[in-house]
Design a protein around this motif. Structure first.
Motif, PDB file in Angstrom:
ATOM      1  N   TRP A 121       0.990  -1.140  -0.077  1.00 24.50           N
ATOM      2  CA  TRP A 121      -0.064  -0.048  -0.132  1.00 24.50           C
ATOM      3  C   TRP A 121       0.632   1.228   0.026  1.00 24.50           C
ATOM      4  N   PRO A 126      -2.895   5.041  -4.707  1.00 23.84           N
ATOM      5  CA  PRO A 126      -3.674   5.405  -3.999  1.00 23.84           C
ATOM      6  C   PRO A 126      -2.993   6.077  -2.782  1.00 23.84           C
ATOM      7  N   ARG A 130      -2.754  10.478  -2.456  1.00 21.68           N
ATOM      8  CA  ARG A 130      -3.560  11.036  -1.548  1.00 21.68           C
ATOM      9  C   ARG A 130      -3.092  11.538  -0.507  1.00 21.68           C
ATOM     10  N   GLU A 141      -8.952   5.809   6.623  1.00 21.62           N
ATOM     11  CA  GLU A 141      -8.764   4.594   5.986  1.00 21.62           C
ATOM     12  C   GLU A 141      -8.040   3.710   6.836  1.00 21.62           C
TER      13      GLU A 141
ATOM     14  N   GLY B  14      -8.370   5.895  -5.991  1.00 19.55           N
ATOM     15  CA  GLY B  14      -9.175   4.626  -5.388  1.00 19.55           C
ATOM     16  C   GLY B  14      -8.809   4.600  -3.890  1.00 19.55           C
ATOM     17  N   ALA B  15      -9.445   3.617  -3.348  1.00 17.11           N
ATOM     18  CA  ALA B  15      -9.241   3.220  -1.885  1.00 17.11           C
ATOM     19  C   ALA B  15      -7.717   2.542  -1.837  1.00 17.11           C
ATOM     20  N   ILE B  16      -7.125   2.720  -0.585  1.00 24.70           N
ATOM     21  CA  ILE B  16      -6.093   2.119  -0.224  1.00 24.70           C
ATOM     22  C   ILE B  16      -5.959   0.818   0.166  1.00 24.70           C
ATOM     23  N   ASP B  17      -5.503  -0.188  -0.419  1.00 21.80           N
ATOM     24  CA  ASP B  17      -5.509  -1.439  -0.383  1.00 21.80           C
ATOM     25  C   ASP B  17      -4.460  -2.076   0.590  1.00 21.80           C
ATOM     26  N   ILE B  18      -5.301  -2.162   2.156  1.00 18.68           N
ATOM     27  CA  ILE B  18      -4.378  -2.806   3.122  1.00 18.68           C
ATOM     28  C   ILE B  18      -4.428  -4.188   3.358  1.00 18.68           C
TER      29      ILE B  18
END
Lengths: 199, 103
Positions: A121, A126, A130, A141, B14-18
């Motif tokens: 990540w 992303p 961001r 998040e 997009g969203a952060i993929d953790i």
């Protein structure tokens, strides 16, 4: 949108890496056994436990903390940690009014000697895009909601400088030993996407 | 050089993929690529800035469509060819041999 959680590489990629390794081995430029050793070192011996020891020492020893904030690279070397991607370390300190986060928007630079290799990540579009424009949204998040009064500072790595966050020591942990303190310091708190909580 | 790698402030990613309990590497080839990069770096065949610039030249669409260690494969190949250590023909030839031998 490509998935950054790597599972299936193109067969071509796997073959290409094998081809490069076999050609470079034939030319005597690399030694596959040395590769095994490097991989083992970074997979098993260098990781966020190193950074956690640095943080624990800084919490336990105000003089060390002063040296750490003054010259991160030298202070980290005092604990025996140094090397590639840790040549110019800057430690940024969280306080009750300031929270720090690190990112590398241009690449995926990361302080290997103290944190090991970065998670996917951290290297992903992303996060890189961001973190610098919506740090509070990013923190959400990660399940972190900071008081709106707390200032967030985002540190973007340069070609040389590698940052590490010195997290805020949780209340009620003053009596703990350095080892015990290191146990509660997780990787993300040194990136700035988590805070340390008392056990 | 400006380019797609300059991601700070881009929107819509997009969203952060953790991934919880993420391993250091997700596949054997990623490990080998990491070891190759570090060995050749230690051997003085390129510096990290050159290598990074190799990645930055891989082209925007390609950069976005591939993973981190695939970026390294591209940067590595660019370095090896530009430094005159390997030729594209050698690499492609060896890939064909390996494909023939393995399947």
């Amino acid at each position: 949108m490509a998935s950054y959680k790597h599972t299936a590489a193109l067969p071509d990629t796997v073959l290409r890496v094998k081809a490069l390794e076999s050609l470079l081995t034939e030319k005597g430029l690399i030694d596959p056994a040395a590769l095994d050793e490097l991989i083992d070192t970074y997979e098993n011996r260098i990781g966020p436990r190193n950074g956690a020891q640095v943080v624990a020492r800084a919490w336990a020893d105000p003089e060390y903390k002063k040296r750490l904030l003054d010259d991160g690279t030298s202070a980290i070397l005092e604990l025996g940690f140094s090397g590639v991607q840790g040549e110019d370390m800057v430690i940024v300190e969280n306080t009750p009014s300031v929270h720090n986060m690190i990112v590398c928007t241009l690449c995926s630079c990361y302080p290997w000697p103290v944190l090991g290799l970065p998670p996917v990540w951290f290297k992903s579009a992303p996060y890189r895009s961001r973190a610098v424009i919506d740090p509070r949204g990013v923190l959400k998040e990660f399940g972190v909601e900071l008081d709106p009064d707390i200032e967030i500072r985002v540190w973007d790595s340069t070609a040389e400088t590698r940052y590490m966050v010195l997290p805020l020591q949780p209340e009620g942990t003053d009596g703990m030993s350095e080892d015990e303190l290191a146990d509660i310091v997780q990787r993300d708190s040194m990136i700035g996407t988590a805070v340390v909580t008392a056990p | 050089m400006n380019g797609v790698h300059d991601m700070g402030g881009m929107q819509g990613m997009g969203a952060i993929d953790i991934e919880p309990n993420e391993p250091s590497f997700h596949d054997d080839w990623e490990q080998r690529m990491f070891g190759l990069f570090l060995s050749m770096f230690a051997g003085g065949h390129y510096n990290i800035d050159e290598f990074r610039h190799g990645i930055e030249r891989m082209g925007g669409p390609n950069y976005m469509a591939t993973t981190y260690y695939e970026h390294w494969v591209s940067g590595m190949q660019t370095m090896l060819i530009e430094k005159g250590i390997l030729t594209a023909e050698e690499i492609n030839g060896r890939m064909s041999e390996l494909a023939g031998g393995n399947s």
